[in-house]
Design a protein around this motif. Sequence first.
Motif, short mmCIF file in Angstrom:
data_model
loop_
_atom_site.label_atom_id
_atom_site.label_comp_id
_atom_site.label_asym_id
_atom_site.label_seq_id
_atom_site.Cartn_x
_atom_site.Cartn_y
_atom_site.Cartn_z
N LEU A 179 0.81 -1.22 0.00
CA LEU A 179 0.00 0.00 0.00
C LEU A 179 0.85 1.27 0.00
CD1 LEU A 179 -2.68 -0.95 2.69
CD2 LEU A 179 -2.94 -1.00 0.21
N PRO A 180 0.46 2.26 -0.80
CA PRO A 180 1.09 3.57 -0.69
C PRO A 180 0.57 4.29 0.55
CG PRO A 180 -0.70 3.66 -2.27
CD PRO A 180 -0.57 2.22 -1.83
N GLY A 181 1.24 5.35 0.95
CA GLY A 181 0.77 6.12 2.08
C GLY A 181 1.13 5.48 3.41
N ALA A 182 0.43 5.93 4.45
CA ALA A 182 0.70 5.45 5.81
C ALA A 182 -0.61 5.45 6.59
CB ALA A 182 1.73 6.36 6.49
N LEU A 187 -6.50 6.38 -1.21
CA LEU A 187 -5.28 6.52 -2.02
C LEU A 187 -5.04 5.26 -2.85
CD1 LEU A 187 -2.71 8.11 -2.72
CD2 LEU A 187 -1.65 7.13 -0.66
N TRP A 188 -5.28 4.10 -2.27
CA TRP A 188 -5.08 2.82 -2.97
C TRP A 188 -6.01 2.68 -4.16
CZ3 TRP A 188 -2.00 -1.18 -3.70
CH2 TRP A 188 -2.51 -2.39 -4.17
N ARG A 189 -7.26 3.13 -4.03
CA ARG A 189 -8.25 2.94 -5.10
C ARG A 189 -8.41 4.17 -5.99
NH1 ARG A 189 -13.44 5.00 -3.53
NH2 ARG A 189 -13.60 5.58 -1.35
N LEU A 190 -7.59 5.18 -5.81
CA LEU A 190 -7.76 6.44 -6.51
C LEU A 190 -7.71 6.27 -8.03
CD1 LEU A 190 -8.04 9.54 -6.04
CD2 LEU A 190 -5.55 9.67 -6.25
N ASP A 191 -6.74 5.53 -8.54
CA ASP A 191 -6.58 5.39 -9.99
C ASP A 191 -7.83 4.81 -10.64
OD1 ASP A 191 -4.09 6.45 -10.00
OD2 ASP A 191 -3.00 4.57 -10.15
N MET A 197 -12.80 13.52 3.87
CA MET A 197 -12.15 12.29 4.33
C MET A 197 -11.36 12.54 5.60
SD MET A 197 -9.24 12.25 1.32
CE MET A 197 -10.52 12.23 0.08
N GLY A 198 -11.03 11.45 6.28
CA GLY A 198 -10.14 11.54 7.43
C GLY A 198 -10.77 11.16 8.75
N THR A 199 -12.11 11.18 8.85
CA THR A 199 -12.74 10.92 10.14
C THR A 199 -12.53 9.47 10.60
OG1 THR A 199 -14.78 11.22 11.41
CG2 THR A 199 -15.02 10.33 9.18
N ASN A 200 -12.53 8.51 9.66
CA ASN A 200 -12.32 7.11 10.05
C ASN A 200 -10.87 6.84 10.47
OD1 ASN A 200 -15.00 6.26 9.58
ND2 ASN A 200 -14.59 6.08 7.39
N ASP A 201 -9.94 7.57 9.88
CA ASP A 201 -8.54 7.45 10.30
C ASP A 201 -8.41 7.80 11.78
OD1 ASP A 201 -6.67 7.74 7.43
OD2 ASP A 201 -8.77 8.29 7.39
N GLY A 203 -0.64 13.47 5.38
CA GLY A 203 0.33 12.90 4.45
C GLY A 203 -0.35 12.14 3.32
N ASN A 204 -1.38 11.38 3.65
CA ASN A 204 -2.14 10.66 2.61
C ASN A 204 -2.93 11.63 1.73
OD1 ASN A 204 -1.26 8.18 3.58
ND2 ASN A 204 -3.02 7.92 4.92
N ILE A 205 -3.52 12.65 2.35
CA ILE A 205 -4.27 13.65 1.58
C ILE A 205 -3.35 14.36 0.60
CG2 ILE A 205 -5.51 15.85 1.78
CD1 ILE A 205 -6.61 14.74 4.49
N GLU A 206 -2.15 14.64 1.02
CA GLU A 206 -1.18 15.29 0.14
C GLU A 206 -0.87 14.41 -1.08
OE1 GLU A 206 3.18 17.52 0.36
OE2 GLU A 206 2.52 16.25 2.03
N LEU A 207 -0.76 13.10 -0.87
CA LEU A 207 -0.50 12.20 -2.00
C LEU A 207 -1.70 12.13 -2.94
CD1 LEU A 207 1.31 9.28 -0.11
CD2 LEU A 207 2.34 10.97 -1.64
#
Length: 469
Positions: free
Chosen positions: A59-62, A131-135, A150-154, A166-170
Amino acid sequence: MIPYLGVFTMLFLCRGKLCVAALVGFAMLSFFTRFAVAQDKSAAVAEPAFVIPDTDDELPGAGPMRRAPWFRNVWQARRSTFAKNAEKEQNAVVFLGDSITQGWTDNFRGDFSDFKTANRGISGDTTRGMLWRLDEDVLSLDPSAVVMLMGTNDLEEGAEPETIVGNIELILKALKEQDSEMPIIWCNVFPSSEKKSRPADKIKKLNQLVGELVKGDKQITVLDTWTLFADENGDAKLEEFPDLLHPNGAGYDKWHAAIRPLFATLGFADTKTDDFKFESDARNLFNGTDLAGWCYHKTPEDQRKRMENARKNRPNAPTSPIIDEDIAFDGKKVSSDGRYAAINGRLVVTTPPEGRKIQQLWTTESFDDDFVLKLEFRATPNADSGVFIRGKQLQCRDYLLAGPYTELTQYKPQDWNELVIRVQGDTAHCTCNGEVLEAEFKVPESGPIGLEGDRGQIEYRRIRILPLQ
């Protein structure tokens, strides 16, 4: 073993040339039977489409990636639906998010029937999953715009705001690489509750960090959906979020009202020209087509010095551009810096990429006689602007959130509201939808009409001067 036993039986029973043909036929039947069985077994054990990797190694990101059985089922079902609808959703405005986005339903309850949309929300998803499913889910659609929430579940999974950003930036980087002109709307993370493992301080920190990340980026518009929904403690309100996480119908109504003005400015919604009929004795100050009669004034020398000192002493102060000479916008649809634009009958003060940018647009004409100024305005959540009467500013804002007139009962949030300003001598009587803002507002004896931008987006229309009766 059975096919091979059959071969020996055939050799024993057959005694002639016909037996060779039979033997060849039997061998071929045996081969295809075994091939078909193998294919069936392979199909039975093949992994279903859109499988979540078992480890984070691929997986990309963190940060967290959910893998609970219920989430795997939702993930596979939703993404299978996305794939089926991909062809007809090409060039749509794509909403990327989690259950809050998914809950708006795939047709958004008909709220955006005037342009094509695609809902790419998956209940329970994290920014790493997006991020994983973005493409496949977003970029493959070649979207005309993307809305992000996005972000509330994180946060519920224990991720820190810095990891989430960091993931949002990617994600933003990938969107911008796909299309450097495509509009991106970032919706601030909605308030929730400590009870839902989403405390207010973490959400505020996350929104702050995203704001810092995108500051100055003209491709990204920030919509203040946190202030729109938060109570005095920074938490969600039960009347709009019954479970303190997911909006109900009233919550989605407010989100729709908040974002629609941005779609109007981007050219997706409200595309018809205003057909308002002006009073026979009205003087129209804005023709609805361009910025004729409006200008930037040169910054006075004393004000210039104050602004320069403020920049030195307060580096985080709101941006306030210095104008070196008068700039008239006759025949121009957009001001020289893009801050003010004439769009389908509306004079739009656009959302500043800097977060806050204090700037005034003035009429080229001054007014010294008594008059009535009438206009209508629409503000995004917590937006801040102003109307200048002969150079004196009357606050024009999203009043209930930004003040100062927070007790108004007739103000319509994120909808059109009418200001009526009656100027007699050096005093103005100012109302909003009939409610008094200022009964005796002191103004200069002569000067232009002006509009100010600060934060958020403000739209003005039907700006006109009438004789005082």
